[in-house]
Scaffold this active site. Structure first.
Site, PDB file in Angstrom:
ATOM      1  N   SER A 159       0.823  -1.205   0.000  1.00  0.00           N
ATOM      2  CA  SER A 159       0.000   0.000   0.000  1.00  0.00           C
ATOM      3  C   SER A 159       0.856   1.253   0.000  1.00  0.00           C
ATOM      4  CB  SER A 159      -0.944  -0.042   1.206  1.00  0.00           C
ATOM      5  OG  SER A 159      -1.916   0.953   1.110  1.00  0.00           O
ATOM      6  N   ASP A 317     -10.436  -3.053  -4.892  1.00  0.00           N
ATOM      7  CA  ASP A 317      -9.541  -2.175  -4.145  1.00  0.00           C
ATOM      8  C   ASP A 317      -9.553  -0.804  -4.810  1.00  0.00           C
ATOM      9  OD1 ASP A 317      -7.492  -0.927  -2.769  1.00  0.00           O
ATOM     10  OD2 ASP A 317      -5.910  -2.247  -3.495  1.00  0.00           O
ATOM     11  N   HIS A 347      -8.338  -5.119  -0.886  1.00  0.00           N
ATOM     12  CA  HIS A 347      -7.202  -4.419  -0.299  1.00  0.00           C
ATOM     13  C   HIS A 347      -6.829  -5.006   1.062  1.00  0.00           C
ATOM     14  CE1 HIS A 347      -4.395  -1.112   0.213  1.00  0.00           C
ATOM     15  NE2 HIS A 347      -4.747  -1.141   1.486  1.00  0.00           N
TER      16      HIS A 347
END
Length: 377
Positions: A159, A317, A347
């Site tokens: 991320s 996501d 995610h």
């Protein structure tokens, strides 16, 4: 009295079911487990909103509870020696495999950058587990960096850690005095740009579990400023200044996303304001144009010298399109790219590999990532 008790229990049960249930796409496996996992994150978010509303603690301060709840002090075991070190002032965790049998020396190490909100926050359990898996299969020293510092070494990241990995890879390659040459860069569902927060994936997955659009925009806005006007501007995608608008060509998803990812959505360039969110050209509107915050905002010439890349994206996501665009731009620049897209992924799946939030897709992602590292490091 008995009827009142029954009615109360039924009411509580109905409310709980309503709160827990989320309309999750059928393609996602273990849907109920994801609903229950997301229930924790949503509850914490609601608590954070309430805390900020009544003046107890700001939103992000409450959300930091996640890092405290998952805090792990890395320890050594029979196969790996773990130490916490300072490398040039940067806090890192060193995972060093113990020599076995005929082993004589260790090979070069992958370096990881896993984003945390502050340097004093240690790895959550799942990422500590991921690093041990990497160490075990590669038999290499693994350095896990968890300080937020865009000037430090990184080759992989989850991320926002992917954001750091991309930014640092670019900086190292552009520094003529830098002797260190990165061999690979690996970005796992990375967040790479803050200019257009209305890409198809932001629209399609705006209410998806773990990372809904509102939360991701909140993270972005809080990264730059505590000014709530800027958050509101980002929510309506009207936060660009003339300076950042000049870079929108680098995140024009109509040019970089395959049609299969664009779906039913039509491109519309973000609105440009002279003073986005009241911040002005010297405020956060200017910061979002910095490639260290948004690694996608660099010309192709800056991408050509980058090492081969591994990009992991998930269909469900909001950050999906950031990763897809980065992979597309790297390929156009002549960089070798392995893009693994998980059609049923969501995610954060990679960190859900330990009980009680162990997802099969998280383990699959880990295994595939390890295989790629084995062949490319």
């Amino acid at each position: 009295m008995q009827l009142k008790g029954i009615f109360l229990l039924l009411s509580i049960g109905a409310f709980t079911s309503y709160y827990v249930y989320q309309p999750i796409p059928d393609k996602i496996e273990e849907r109920w487990k994801l609903m229950l996992t997301d229930c924790f994150f949503r509850s914490l978010s609601h608590l954070a909103d309430f805390s900020e509303l009544v003046g107890l603690k700001d939103y992000m301060g409450v959300m930091m509870f996640i890092t405290f709840a998952e805090r792990v002090v890395p320890v050594s075991d029979q196969r790996v020696h773990v130490t916490e070190e300072l490398f040039d002032g940067v806090e890192v965790v060193v995972y060093q495999p113990k020599l076995q049998g005929g082993d004589t020396e260790l090979r070069r190490a992958p370096l990881g950058a896993w984003y945390r909100l502050a340097p004093e926050h240690h790895f959550p359990v799942p990422y500590e587990d991921v690093y041990r898996v990497v160490k075990h299969f590669l038999q290499r020293v693994v350095l896990a960096q968890y300080t937020v510092d865009p000037g430090r070494i990184a080759v992989s990241g989850d991320s926002a850690g992917g954001n750091l990995a991309a930014a640092v890879s670019q900086q190292l390659q552009q520094d003529p005095e830098q002797q260190l040459q990165l061999k690979v860069q690996a970005l796992l569902y990375p967040v790479l740009q803050a200019l257009d927060l209305n890409t198809p994936s932001y629209q399609q997955n705006q209410n998806m579990p773990i990372l809904p659009r509102t939360l991701m925009v909140r993270f972005w806005s809080e990264y730059f400023t505590s000014d709530k006007t800027f958050f509101r501007a980002m929510m309506t995608n009207t936060h660009n200044s003339p300076e950042s608008a000049a870079l929108l060509k680098f995140v024009n998803w109509s040019a970089f996303l395959p049609e299969s990812y664009q779906g039913k959505y039509n491109y519309s360039a973000p609105v440009v304001a002279l003073s986005a969110g009241g911040a002005g050209s010297d405020g956060p509107s200017r910061s979002i144009a910095d490639p260290r915050a948004s690694p996608l905002l660099v010309p192709d010439a800056a991408l050509r010298s980058l090492p081969k890349a591994y990009v992991l994206t998930c269909e469900y996501d909001v950050l999906r399109d950031d990763g897809v665009m980065y992979a597309a731009r790297l390929r156009r620049a002549g960089v070798e790219v392995t893009h693994e897209h998980y059609a049923s992924g969501f995610h954060g799946a990679l960190m859900f590999t330990v009980w009680p939030t162990d997802f099969l897709i998280g383990r699959t992602m880990t295994e595939n990532f390890i295989k790629w590292l084995q062949h490319n490091l």
